[in-house]
Motif scaffolding. Structure first.
Motif, mmCIF file in Angstrom:
data_model
loop_
_atom_site.group_PDB
_atom_site.id
_atom_site.type_symbol
_atom_site.label_atom_id
_atom_site.label_comp_id
_atom_site.label_asym_id
_atom_site.label_seq_id
_atom_site.Cartn_x
_atom_site.Cartn_y
_atom_site.Cartn_z
ATOM 1 N N ALA A 229 -6.228 8.207 0.299
ATOM 2 C CA ALA A 229 -7.059 7.230 0.993
ATOM 3 C C ALA A 229 -8.193 6.818 0.065
ATOM 4 O O ALA A 229 -8.527 7.523 -0.892
ATOM 5 C CB ALA A 229 -7.617 7.822 2.282
ATOM 6 N N ALA A 249 -4.689 4.174 1.287
ATOM 7 C CA ALA A 249 -4.014 4.438 2.570
ATOM 8 C C ALA A 249 -3.146 3.255 2.986
ATOM 9 O O ALA A 249 -2.101 3.437 3.619
ATOM 10 C CB ALA A 249 -5.044 4.755 3.639
ATOM 11 N N GLY A 252 0.443 3.392 1.847
ATOM 12 C CA GLY A 252 1.292 4.491 2.269
ATOM 13 C C GLY A 252 2.610 4.071 2.881
ATOM 14 O O GLY A 252 3.677 4.559 2.491
#
Length: 310
Positions: A229, A249, A252
């Motif tokens: 993140a 993040a 992802g």
């Protein structure tokens, strides 16, 4: 937050010299050999147990001479040690051979604090342990592109010595283009992060003669989840490319989708060739993957083309 490391001393900029230093395994191989022996000892031997005397090249054992046998079979040097006659038996060798290849390219040095060890160490332990298990089951095992197949009780040490001396193998994340025979079998251990359009021709070349094969995919748990993140810097340890990401993040979902697609395509390739695929994470014991591979080897020889994960 998981941390990651590439096992290189004092990385300041990517380059061939740092990569070579990262993957110079001579100092670690003695420990890995011991670990491979430990894993091998836990495996259930007897893939198709064939340990018996017969025509071949490798010494197997001495046994007492039986009346009626040709005198030419007597080993006079061994017989001279006591008052009995002995015959030198050789191990029975069929045409079947197993070829092992372990990826030692730079990406295999990756490790996070969630893993038990770097991917390269786990790959070597699995490759060496399975080679030992195959020999104990009566197989002849070779290192693809390095050593011809043999049924040596010192197969782990021989493989370790050959790998330590093979500096050129650190630069290639693809197995050698060595067509195998129908009776042969391949065991390829890698993270298989190479683009499929480069990997597929090598697998097809190895299997073109009808050889069976088994892919063991080594993955760090962080590679599975991408748990990052905030700001992050992504670096290609082989090519040197760097990418600064403002919101890791947000990457992802796209990363995990792309990884799943790559693995799915690899599984399809293995299935089409009649090969198997095993996924092994480095936060799990090596013995789990080794046992799984032995199960798949036995099943494939029985005509059941299975794929799976460990």
């Amino acid at each position: 937050m998981a941390r990651v490391a590439v096992h290189e001393p004092e990385i300041r900029s990517p380059g061939r010299s740092q990569t070579d230093a990262a993957l110079l395994l001579a100092n670690r191989l003695p420990r890995l050999v011991l670990e491979a022996r430990r894993v091998s000892a836990t495996l259930a031997h007897g893939i198709h147990g064939r340990r018996r005397a017969g025509p071949g090249e490798s010494f197997w054992q001495f046994r007492p001479f039986h009346p009626g046998e040709p005198a030419a079979r007597i080993d006079w040097r061994r017989s001279a040690r006591d008052d009995r006659l002995y015959v030198r038996e050789r191990e029975w060798e069929a045409a079947h051979s197993v070829y092992v290849w372990v990826d030692r390219s730079a990406s295999m040095a990756y490790s996070s604090d969630l893993a038990q060890c770097p991917k390269i160490e786990r790959a070597l332990v699995l490759g060496l342990a399975l080679a030992d298990a195959f020999v104990e089951a009566g197989e002849r095992v070779g290192l693809l592109g390095l050593l011809p197949p043999r049924a040596s009780r010192r197969i782990v040490e021989r493989f370790a010595e050959a790998i330590a001396a093979d500096r050129a193998g650190m630069d290639d994340d693809l197995p050698p283009e060595t067509p195998l025979r129908t009776q042969d079998e391949a065991l390829l251990v890698s993270d298989f992060l190479t683009p499929l359009d480069e990997l597929a021709p090598r697998i097809e070349s190895l299997s073109s003669g009808g050889a069976r094969g088994h892919l063991v995919m080594i993955a760090d748990p962080v590679e599975e989840t991408f748990p990052f993140a905030g700001q992050a810097v992504l670096q290609d340890v082989e090519g040197g490319a760097r990418l600064r990401v403002g919101d890791a993040a947000a990457w992802g979902d796209a990363y995990r989708t792309r990884l799943a697609e790559h693995r799915g395509a690899l599984a399809d390739l293995a299935r089409r060739r009649g090969w198997t695929l095993t996924l092994h994470r480095t936060d799990r014991p090596a013995s789990e993957a080794a046992l799984r591979v032995l199960t798949l080897v036995g099943a494939s020889r029985a005509g059941q083309g299975l794929t799976g994960a460990a």
